[in-house]
Design an enzyme around this catalytic site. Structure first.
Site, PDB file in Angstrom:
ATOM      1  N   ASN A 403       0.828  -1.379   0.045  1.00 17.57           N
ATOM      2  CA  ASN A 403       0.045   0.144  -0.013  1.00 17.57           C
ATOM      3  C   ASN A 403       1.024   1.197  -0.037  1.00 17.57           C
ATOM      4  O   ASN A 403       1.751   1.496   0.962  1.00 17.57           O
ATOM      5  CB  ASN A 403      -0.896   0.050   1.405  1.00 17.57           C
ATOM      6  CG  ASN A 403      -1.833   1.379   1.249  1.00 17.57           C
ATOM      7  OD1 ASN A 403      -2.760   1.290   0.396  1.00 17.57           O
ATOM      8  ND2 ASN A 403      -1.540   2.188   2.080  1.00 17.57           N
ATOM      9  N   GLU A 404       0.548   2.152  -1.165  1.00 11.59           N
ATOM     10  CA  GLU A 404       1.314   3.267  -0.960  1.00 11.59           C
ATOM     11  C   GLU A 404       2.932   3.381  -0.919  1.00 11.59           C
ATOM     12  O   GLU A 404       3.256   4.027   0.256  1.00 11.59           O
ATOM     13  CB  GLU A 404       0.627   4.260  -0.147  1.00 11.59           C
ATOM     14  CG  GLU A 404      -0.956   4.388  -0.670  1.00 11.59           C
ATOM     15  CD  GLU A 404      -1.379   5.625   0.192  1.00 11.59           C
ATOM     16  OE1 GLU A 404      -0.766   6.239   1.120  1.00 11.59           O
ATOM     17  OE2 GLU A 404      -2.791   5.944  -0.209  1.00 11.59           O
ATOM     18  N   ASN A 472      -5.544   4.864  -4.641  1.00 12.42           N
ATOM     19  CA  ASN A 472      -5.953   5.614  -3.303  1.00 12.42           C
ATOM     20  C   ASN A 472      -6.316   7.178  -3.677  1.00 12.42           C
ATOM     21  O   ASN A 472      -5.021   7.720  -3.793  1.00 12.42           O
ATOM     22  CB  ASN A 472      -5.025   5.343  -2.134  1.00 12.42           C
ATOM     23  CG  ASN A 472      -5.112   3.980  -1.714  1.00 12.42           C
ATOM     24  OD1 ASN A 472      -5.606   3.131  -2.208  1.00 12.42           O
ATOM     25  ND2 ASN A 472      -3.978   3.716  -0.794  1.00 12.42           N
ATOM     26  N   TYR A 478      -7.084  15.792   0.078  1.00  9.26           N
ATOM     27  CA  TYR A 478      -5.644  16.215   0.229  1.00  9.26           C
ATOM     28  C   TYR A 478      -5.285  17.018  -1.082  1.00  9.26           C
ATOM     29  O   TYR A 478      -4.622  17.732  -0.887  1.00  9.26           O
ATOM     30  CB  TYR A 478      -4.944  14.975   0.226  1.00  9.26           C
ATOM     31  CG  TYR A 478      -5.129  14.098   1.524  1.00  9.26           C
ATOM     32  CD1 TYR A 478      -5.097  14.844   2.711  1.00  9.26           C
ATOM     33  CD2 TYR A 478      -5.184  12.683   1.354  1.00  9.26           C
ATOM     34  CE1 TYR A 478      -5.336  14.103   3.948  1.00  9.26           C
ATOM     35  CE2 TYR A 478      -5.269  11.994   2.729  1.00  9.26           C
ATOM     36  CZ  TYR A 478      -5.288  12.595   3.859  1.00  9.26           C
ATOM     37  OH  TYR A 478      -5.626  11.705   4.802  1.00  9.26           O
ATOM     38  N   TRP A 552     -12.825   4.764   1.985  1.00 14.16           N
ATOM     39  CA  TRP A 552     -12.265   4.759   3.152  1.00 14.16           C
ATOM     40  C   TRP A 552     -12.900   5.795   4.057  1.00 14.16           C
ATOM     41  O   TRP A 552     -13.054   6.926   3.789  1.00 14.16           O
ATOM     42  CB  TRP A 552     -10.751   5.436   2.812  1.00 14.16           C
ATOM     43  CG  TRP A 552      -9.590   5.495   3.751  1.00 14.16           C
ATOM     44  CD1 TRP A 552      -9.476   6.375   4.929  1.00 14.16           C
ATOM     45  CD2 TRP A 552      -9.074   4.317   4.094  1.00 14.16           C
ATOM     46  NE1 TRP A 552      -8.529   5.738   5.918  1.00 14.16           N
ATOM     47  CE2 TRP A 552      -8.265   4.486   5.212  1.00 14.16           C
ATOM     48  CE3 TRP A 552      -8.805   2.882   3.628  1.00 14.16           C
ATOM     49  CZ2 TRP A 552      -7.442   3.436   5.739  1.00 14.16           C
ATOM     50  CZ3 TRP A 552      -8.012   2.005   4.152  1.00 14.16           C
ATOM     51  CH2 TRP A 552      -7.270   2.236   5.165  1.00 14.16           C
ATOM     52  N   LYS A 572     -12.355   9.338   8.691  1.00 10.00           N
ATOM     53  CA  LYS A 572     -13.059   9.282   7.199  1.00 10.00           C
ATOM     54  C   LYS A 572     -14.104   8.115   7.178  1.00 10.00           C
ATOM     55  O   LYS A 572     -14.671   7.748   6.117  1.00 10.00           O
ATOM     56  CB  LYS A 572     -12.151   8.980   6.170  1.00 10.00           C
ATOM     57  CG  LYS A 572     -11.006  10.215   6.099  1.00 10.00           C
ATOM     58  CD  LYS A 572     -10.158   9.896   4.964  1.00 10.00           C
ATOM     59  CE  LYS A 572      -9.245  11.146   4.965  1.00 10.00           C
ATOM     60  NZ  LYS A 572      -7.907  11.056   5.993  1.00 10.00           N
TER      61      LYS A 572
HETATM   62  C1  GCB Z   1      -4.183   6.669   2.476  1.00  6.65           C
HETATM   63  C2  GCB Z   1      -3.749   5.300   3.315  1.00  6.65           C
HETATM   64  C3  GCB Z   1      -4.548   5.235   4.580  1.00  6.65           C
HETATM   65  C4  GCB Z   1      -4.816   6.462   5.222  1.00  6.65           C
HETATM   66  C5  GCB Z   1      -5.697   7.266   4.273  1.00  6.65           C
HETATM   67  C6  GCB Z   1      -5.946   8.728   4.660  1.00  6.65           C
HETATM   68  O1  GCB Z   1      -4.156   6.621   1.389  1.00  6.65           O
HETATM   69  O2  GCB Z   1      -3.552   4.473   2.506  1.00  6.65           O
HETATM   70  O3  GCB Z   1      -4.009   4.064   5.440  1.00  6.65           O
HETATM   71  O4  GCB Z   1      -5.423   6.068   6.276  1.00  6.65           O
HETATM   72  O5  GCB Z   1      -4.834   7.645   3.182  1.00  6.65           O
HETATM   73  O6  GCB Z   1      -6.892   8.733   5.769  1.00  6.65           O
HETATM   74  O7  GCB Z   1      -5.204   9.675   4.753  1.00  6.65           O
END
Ligand code: GCB
Length: 862
Positions: A403-404, A472, A478, A552, A572
């Site tokens: 992941n990322e 994502n 953001y 998310w 979130k």
């Molecule tokens: C993401 C991550 C996740 C974070 C989310 C966030 O991209 O994969 O683990 O919690 O963003 O809320 O920033």
């Protein structure tokens, strides 16, 4: 005894006799941490030592060693058995000792593992069991870094399993699982392969038989397969079976039918060992142009990501709470879940099979990798464990392994170019290893990784490695612009037309205390959450090539370094951390469910403050009907439903009214209280006036039940601010700061403010008043790097941030108010003044240094 009953009795007693003994070992462990060894307590598993301290102001939660001890009486007859400890999950390095002899160590916090304690356990005696669990930061074990808490402890069930000496293998990565593969499935036939490992732990050679019974979804036996062979003492043997089921009943979200395999091994002078597992027949593919297909039919995957923690419990949840989450995911209308960012409780996969939820399960290789052999090996081991332990679940369609992975690298400006290249090299190398291993272990499922919005995944070619790419994407949060989401997808699809794309994460922070009808990014309002989710769903549904999307997150979750409207919590979620639902949950229902849905939104927005009768109020109804009627006081308003929403704009008189939405046979009512802003000053005898200065958001204090209304500019005859600007901590965020404001639970009230404000005016009548001003110094300049260490900033520097005087009706009531100096930075402060006026109240601010500031103001008539 009748013959049939007698027969049943024999069968039952035989089965009982031959079953392995599986018992939980959860209760009453003596526990202490290495930090405070004298502070012992008796705890039950599931257990974590971080349920509280991960949510505490200003300190890191304890990451170190915790020690669990108990005695275990082993009955004499265990002489004839093998004994195992089976962990479902313990974070993150677990070392087991039996009678002070070290049995083994397991690394990694999210998969199961088994220790054979047969040699160390003494039958007929009390045995000492000691389990050390260590959740210290460990460069060789993923995750190195992530946006969630790494709660330490034995946080999933612990089992004691005793088997006959000839038994199915318990140790090694599969942790006691037999493998059931369905390599070829169609409507006509389902091909089934069973792979079991048998162990002879007795002293001599054994003539052994393995029998496989296959049961259909009604639990009717449809086939028995047998194999006989000799097993030498100590030998482990892999036994394979295959069978074809004609016209199998296919597993799908709408029809989650499960078959079952029961495997038994028997040997002379040994009891049978029996295990079973359910499985399903289905096939699927990910087409880069047409999307996801299940059993030959297109299926847009829509659902959520889910973290495993819960309010006040950390990650140590009773099984029921895991199950309830997945039921709520299903009830939302979802067909998909990503177990972000790690394998979850074994119950989770079972319930997904039963409910018909498709699963992307992944290992916690997140944000960064260590360029070490050990790190690569532990990552591979995690992937092996995940795949072998959850192999049989038809719900699982994707195995994720990163992941990322470049996010730390992208944001770390201390790394040299050379160091960055090395990070990229080792990450790509690891991805290749994990991909290869994933395919070797399971060629029938899709491999996947999730990326953050950055070109580096394309240029490094890491995105070319797995079958499916998950993005994502946080445009409108953001990054700017909701419509940039679709543009990004189109651009990626055009550049990489052979890559199946999935939206693995999206969503803004939303706090149910923050309400508005005019949502903006970073206002943490439920309305903005709705706006973003609506837009994303629409944009995904417009694009066939997108396989699906996972919000998310299913629920808010703990993340100790996070600063949101609620500190230490990532907000979130579609639900709060205690699993009460935010309004958005019902929007998904309206969008996804086939059965009729009707929900009058505004559970947390029942008090409204329009200017007067001329201002229309917005009421939102979520429904999948064609149209909805809103009834108020005998009046009816009808609105068409568009993509799950019927919107009403009506003006209402003051008072508390019941509004009722109806559609088809459904109805949903809610009370709304309306108060006109133009009357608030004249009602001061009855109600205080509270204003959330510096924002369009209305704030609900859940403790006092007070409502702080959205700010407004002063107009003659009314009240409001004069001069100044909405405070913006960072340019790309519309308003306020997301800092954890010390000394209050009402962070949002203090996070937004008006800077450079000249006055706050109320055109009140003669009387005695109490004016309360709320402030927080939002600048923490020098300590920004380490938000926990406020004391690092010199007093000198703090004192130079700002100073202002306050006057009420021209009389100076406070001189040289310096928030940082007088209260400390990012700390809630309030000052009340008692004052009399002949007419009107003007609280004015004049700056000596920097800019004046006001977070909220409350006016009470005494
Ligand atoms: C993401 C991550 C996740 C974070 C989310 C966030 O991209 O994969 O683990 O919690 O963003 O809320 O920033």
């Amino acid at each position: 005894m009748k013959k049939s009953l007698f027969f049943l009795f024999i069968c039952l007693s035989l089965t009982a006799h031959s079953q392995r003994n599986i018992q939980s070992l959860n209760s009453a462990w003596k526990f202490a941490t290495e930090q405070e060894p004298e502070k012992t307590e008796i705890v039950n598993i599931p257990h974590t030592w971080n349920a509280e301290d991960a949510f505490r102001d200003g300190k890191e939660y304890f990451r170190g060693k915790g020690i669990y001890e108990k005695t275990l009486f082993a009955p004499e007859e265990w002489n004839e058995k093998r004994m195992f400890l089976k962990f479902e999950g313990s974070n993150q390095v677990t070392t087991v000792f039996v009678n002070d002899q070290q049995i083994g160590e397991h690394r990694g916090g999210y998969t199961g593992f088994v220790f054979d304690i047969s040699e160390a356990l003494i039958p007929g005696k009390e045995n000492k069991i000691r389990i050390e669990v260590d959740n210290s930061h460990n460069l060789d074990i993923p995750p190195l870094d992530a946006d969630f808490n790494f709660y330490g402890g034995i946080y999933r069930d612990l089992w004691l399993v005793t088997t006959p000496k000839v038994h199915f293998e318990m140790a090694n990565e599969a942790a006691g699982n037999i493998l059931i593969k369905t390599p070829e499935v169609s409507e006509e036939s389902g091909n089934l392969e069973v792979e079991a490992k048998v162990v002879n732990s007795s002293a001599g050679k054994k003539n052994t038989e393995v029998k496989i019974d296959i049961f259909d979804p009604t639990d009717k036996l449809i086939k028995t397969l047998r194999k006989e062979f000799n097993l030498k003492a100590g030998e482990i043997k892999k036994v394979n079976f295959s069978h074809t089921v004609n016209t199998p009943e296919l597993w799908s979200p709408s029809s989650p039918v499960l078959y079952r395999v029961e495997a038994s091994v028997s040997a002379a002078d040994s009891e049978n060992d029996i295990i079973d597992s359910r499985f399903g027949f289905r096939w699927f593919e990910a087409d880069p142009e047409k999307g996801f297909f299940l059993n030959g039919k297109p299926l847009k995957l829509i659902g959520a990501n889910r973290h495993q923690d819960f309010e006040n419990l950390g990650n140590a949840l009773p099984g029921e709470l895991h199950l309830r989450d997945y039921e709520m995911i299903k009830e939302m209308g979802a067909n998909f879940i990503r177990t972000a960012h790690y394998p979850q409780d074994p119950e989770v996969y079972k319930v997904c099979d039963e409910l018909g939820l498709l699963v992307w399960s992944e290992i916690p290789v997140i944000n960064d990798v260590t360029d070490s052999e050990a790190y690569h090996e532990v990552s591979k081991q995690m992937q092996r464990e995940q795949i072998l332990q959850f192999f049989n679940h038809p719900s699982v369609v994707m195995w994720g392994y990163m992941n990322e992975i470049f996010i730390r690298l992208v944001f770390n400006n201390k790394l040299t170019e050379e160091e960055k290249r090395e990070k990229i090299r080792t990450s790509v190398e690891l991805a290749k290893k994990l991909e290869k291993q994933t395919k070797e272990l399971d060629p029938y499922r899709l491999s996947v990784m999730a990326l953050h919005e950055n070109e580096i995944y394309n240029t490094s070619k890491i995105a070319d490695i797995p079958d499916v790419i998950g993005w994502n994407l946080y445009m409108g949060w953001y990054g700017p612009g909701l419509e940039n989401f679709g543009k990004f997808l189109d651009e990626q699809h055009e550049r990489y037309p052979d890559r199946p794309l999935f939206i693995s994460e999206y969503g803004p922070g939303a706090d149910i205390r923050n309400q508005t009808s005019d949502p903006k990014p970073w206002d943490y309002s439920e309305a903005y959450q709705l706006k973003l989710h609506r837009s994303y769903i629409r944009q995904v549904l417009e694009r066939d090539f997108v396989l699906g999307m996972a919000a998310w997150n299913f629920a808010d979750f703990g993340s100790s370094f996070r600063q949101d409207a609620m500190p230490y919590i990532n907000q979130k979620g579609l639900l709060n951390m205690d699993r009460t639902k935010k309004d958005i949950y019902y929007y998904y229902q309206a969008r996804l469910l086939e059965e009729p849905v009707l929900y009058l939104a505004g559970k947390n927005f029942s008090e409204r403050f329009p200017k007067d009768a001329s201002e229309k109020l917005q009421f939102t109804v979520f429904s999948n009907a064609a149209e909805v009627t809103l009834n108020f006081n005998g009046k009816q308003y009808t609105s068409e439903v568009e993509k799950g929403i019927a919107l009403f704009e009506i003006s209402l008189p003051e008072g508390t009214h019941q509004l009722t939405a109806t559609a088809e046979d459904l109805s949903h009512s809610r009370d709304f209280t309306i108060r006109y802003r133009r009357n608030l000053l004249s009602e001061l005898d009855k109600n205080d006036l509270l204003i959330n200065v510096g924002t369009h958001v209305q704030y609900h204090d859940p403790v006092t039940k007070e409502v702080w209304i959205a700010d407004q500019e002063y107009r003659e005859g009314g009240f409001g601010y004069v001069g100044g600007k909405i405070y913006q901590k960072s340019k790309d965020k519309f308003q306020g700061t997301a800092s954890d404001i010390q000394g209050t639970e009402n962070d949002p009230l203090f996070q937004t403010m008006r800077e450079g404000i000249e006055a706050y005016k109320f055109d009140v009548e003669k009387g005695k008043y109490k004016v309360t001003l709320l402030f927080a110094e939002p600048e923490y300049s020098a300590s920004e790097e380490n938000i926990y260490n406020l004391s690092e900033v010199s007093e000198e520097k703090a004192a130079t941030l700002r100073s202002f005087d306050i006057s009420i009706n021209g009389e100076k009531v406070k001189k040289d108010l310096n928030l940082a100096r007088d209260f400390g930075r990012i700390r809630a402060a309030e000052i009340s003044f008692i004052t009399r006026t002949e007419k009107g109240l003007e609280v004015s601010f004049s700056s000596n240094l920097g800019k004046s500031l006001l977070s909220a103001i409350k006016l009470e008539k005494l």
